[in-house]
Design a protein around this motif. Structure first.
Motif, PDB file in Angstrom:
ATOM      1  N   VAL A 109       0.817  -1.214   0.000  1.00  0.00           N
ATOM      2  CA  VAL A 109       0.000   0.000   0.000  1.00  0.00           C
ATOM      3  C   VAL A 109       0.851   1.264   0.000  1.00  0.00           C
ATOM      4  N   ASP A 110       2.095   1.176   0.447  1.00  0.00           N
ATOM      5  CA  ASP A 110       2.904   2.398   0.482  1.00  0.00           C
ATOM      6  C   ASP A 110       3.465   2.765  -0.886  1.00  0.00           C
ATOM      7  N   SER A 111       3.179   1.972  -1.906  1.00  0.00           N
ATOM      8  CA  SER A 111       3.572   2.318  -3.265  1.00  0.00           C
ATOM      9  C   SER A 111       2.369   2.725  -4.116  1.00  0.00           C
ATOM     10  N   TYR A 112       1.221   2.775  -3.476  1.00  0.00           N
ATOM     11  CA  TYR A 112      -0.028   3.073  -4.168  1.00  0.00           C
ATOM     12  C   TYR A 112      -0.756   4.234  -3.508  1.00  0.00           C
ATOM     13  N   ALA A 113      -1.538   4.928  -4.313  1.00  0.00           N
ATOM     14  CA  ALA A 113      -2.550   5.832  -3.785  1.00  0.00           C
ATOM     15  C   ALA A 113      -3.820   5.016  -3.602  1.00  0.00           C
ATOM     16  N   ILE A 114      -4.414   5.105  -2.420  1.00  0.00           N
ATOM     17  CA  ILE A 114      -5.641   4.378  -2.116  1.00  0.00           C
ATOM     18  C   ILE A 114      -6.754   5.378  -1.837  1.00  0.00           C
ATOM     19  N   ARG A 115      -7.849   5.192  -2.496  1.00  0.00           N
ATOM     20  CA  ARG A 115      -8.972   6.126  -2.355  1.00  0.00           C
ATOM     21  C   ARG A 115     -10.209   5.392  -1.873  1.00  0.00           C
ATOM     22  N   TRP A 116     -10.918   6.034  -0.959  1.00  0.00           N
ATOM     23  CA  TRP A 116     -12.225   5.550  -0.522  1.00  0.00           C
ATOM     24  C   TRP A 116     -13.322   6.274  -1.292  1.00  0.00           C
ATOM     25  N   PHE A 117     -14.311   5.478  -1.687  1.00  0.00           N
ATOM     26  CA  PHE A 117     -15.508   5.983  -2.332  1.00  0.00           C
ATOM     27  C   PHE A 117     -16.705   5.487  -1.527  1.00  0.00           C
ATOM     28  N   ARG A 118     -17.847   6.099  -1.811  1.00  0.00           N
ATOM     29  CA  ARG A 118     -19.076   5.568  -1.233  1.00  0.00           C
ATOM     30  C   ARG A 118     -20.226   5.800  -2.193  1.00  0.00           C
ATOM     31  N   GLN A 119     -21.238   4.955  -2.041  1.00  0.00           N
ATOM     32  CA  GLN A 119     -22.444   5.095  -2.858  1.00  0.00           C
ATOM     33  C   GLN A 119     -23.652   4.900  -1.977  1.00  0.00           C
ATOM     34  N   ALA A 120     -24.410   5.979  -1.837  1.00  0.00           N
ATOM     35  CA  ALA A 120     -25.648   5.934  -1.078  1.00  0.00           C
ATOM     36  C   ALA A 120     -26.775   5.450  -1.985  1.00  0.00           C
ATOM     37  N   PRO A 121     -27.832   4.920  -1.413  1.00  0.00           N
ATOM     38  CA  PRO A 121     -28.958   4.433  -2.223  1.00  0.00           C
ATOM     39  C   PRO A 121     -29.491   5.511  -3.151  1.00  0.00           C
ATOM     40  N   GLY A 122     -29.595   5.181  -4.415  1.00  0.00           N
ATOM     41  CA  GLY A 122     -30.153   6.102  -5.393  1.00  0.00           C
ATOM     42  C   GLY A 122     -29.250   7.246  -5.793  1.00  0.00           C
ATOM     43  N   GLN A 123     -28.002   7.207  -5.328  1.00  0.00           N
ATOM     44  CA  GLN A 123     -27.084   8.298  -5.637  1.00  0.00           C
ATOM     45  C   GLN A 123     -25.854   7.782  -6.372  1.00  0.00           C
ATOM     46  N   ALA A 124     -25.146   8.695  -6.992  1.00  0.00           N
ATOM     47  CA  ALA A 124     -23.918   8.338  -7.700  1.00  0.00           C
ATOM     48  C   ALA A 124     -22.804   8.022  -6.701  1.00  0.00           C
ATOM     49  N   ARG A 125     -21.873   7.205  -7.156  1.00  0.00           N
ATOM     50  CA  ARG A 125     -20.706   6.899  -6.324  1.00  0.00           C
ATOM     51  C   ARG A 125     -19.828   8.138  -6.248  1.00  0.00           C
ATOM     52  N   GLU A 126     -19.321   8.424  -5.053  1.00  0.00           N
ATOM     53  CA  GLU A 126     -18.506   9.622  -4.874  1.00  0.00           C
ATOM     54  C   GLU A 126     -17.205   9.283  -4.162  1.00  0.00           C
ATOM     55  N   ALA A 127     -16.174  10.061  -4.486  1.00  0.00           N
ATOM     56  CA  ALA A 127     -14.885   9.926  -3.816  1.00  0.00           C
ATOM     57  C   ALA A 127     -14.915  10.722  -2.535  1.00  0.00           C
ATOM     58  N   ILE A 128     -14.397  10.149  -1.447  1.00  0.00           N
ATOM     59  CA  ILE A 128     -14.452  10.863  -0.182  1.00  0.00           C
ATOM     60  C   ILE A 128     -13.093  11.079   0.463  1.00  0.00           C
ATOM     61  N   SER A 129     -12.128  10.211   0.203  1.00  0.00           N
ATOM     62  CA  SER A 129     -10.829  10.396   0.833  1.00  0.00           C
ATOM     63  C   SER A 129      -9.776   9.593   0.094  1.00  0.00           C
ATOM     64  N   CYS A 130      -8.541  10.102   0.146  1.00  0.00           N
ATOM     65  CA  CYS A 130      -7.450   9.421  -0.531  1.00  0.00           C
ATOM     66  C   CYS A 130      -6.156   9.625   0.245  1.00  0.00           C
ATOM     67  N   ILE A 131      -5.306   8.616   0.205  1.00  0.00           N
ATOM     68  CA  ILE A 131      -3.943   8.758   0.720  1.00  0.00           C
ATOM     69  C   ILE A 131      -3.010   8.364  -0.403  1.00  0.00           C
ATOM     70  N   SER A 132      -2.079   9.253  -0.728  1.00  0.00           N
ATOM     71  CA  SER A 132      -1.162   8.987  -1.820  1.00  0.00           C
ATOM     72  C   SER A 132      -0.009   8.104  -1.340  1.00  0.00           C
ATOM     73  N   ALA A 133       0.774   7.634  -2.280  1.00  0.00           N
ATOM     74  CA  ALA A 133       1.914   6.789  -1.921  1.00  0.00           C
ATOM     75  C   ALA A 133       2.887   7.524  -1.001  1.00  0.00           C
ATOM     76  N   ASP A 134       3.026   8.830  -1.220  1.00  0.00           N
ATOM     77  CA  ASP A 134       3.955   9.589  -0.372  1.00  0.00           C
ATOM     78  C   ASP A 134       3.302  10.107   0.904  1.00  0.00           C
ATOM     79  N   GLY A 135       2.045   9.680   1.148  1.00  0.00           N
ATOM     80  CA  GLY A 135       1.419   9.956   2.440  1.00  0.00           C
ATOM     81  C   GLY A 135       0.537  11.178   2.516  1.00  0.00           C
TER      82      GLY A 135
END
Length: 119
Positions: free
Chosen positions: A27-53
């Motif tokens: 994981v320390d060589s990747y950017a990891i992003r959290w998304f979420r999708q509420a009922p009836g809504q589009a998926r959205e990005a909410i948080s990310c941590i890049s490889a460099d932190g």
């Protein structure tokens, strides 16, 4: 491969910690992003941590959610505090090598983890 876990049902104002466990890469060589999708809504990005932190948050979760990484456990976490009913959604994580956070359109999705906020 990334596998999400840690979801559940809590009351408003409660907390949950989601996990995004990686296999096949570090994981320390990747950017990891959290998304979420509420009922009836589009998926959205909410948080990310890049490889460099570096960390990034959507305005809707800023100050309440914290993204972090445990390189030994090869896992990225999303600590969610002061939860609201509008945080109810299926939460997903996605990775991309390097410092650029993954977008909605590339790569594949896991099964996600359900978060329900209700009194």
């Amino acid at each position: 491969q990334l596998v999400e876990s840690g979801g559940g049902s809590v009351q408003p104002g409660g907390s949950l910690r989601l996990s995004c466990a990686a296999s096949g890469f570090t994981v320390d060589s990747y950017a990891i992003r959290w998304f979420r999708q509420a009922p009836g809504q589009a998926r959205e990005a909410i948080s990310c941590i890049s490889a460099d932190g570096n960390t990034y948050y959507a305005d809707s979760v800023k100050g309440r959610f914290t993204i972090s990484r445990d390189n030994i456990k090869n896992t990225v976490y999303l600590q969610m505090n002061s939860l609201r009913p509008e945080d109810t959604a299926v939460y997903y994580c996605k990775g991309r090598r390097g410092n650029y956070c993954p977008d909605l359109y590339s790569g594949s999705w896991g099964q996600g983890t359900q978060v329900t906020i209700s009194s």
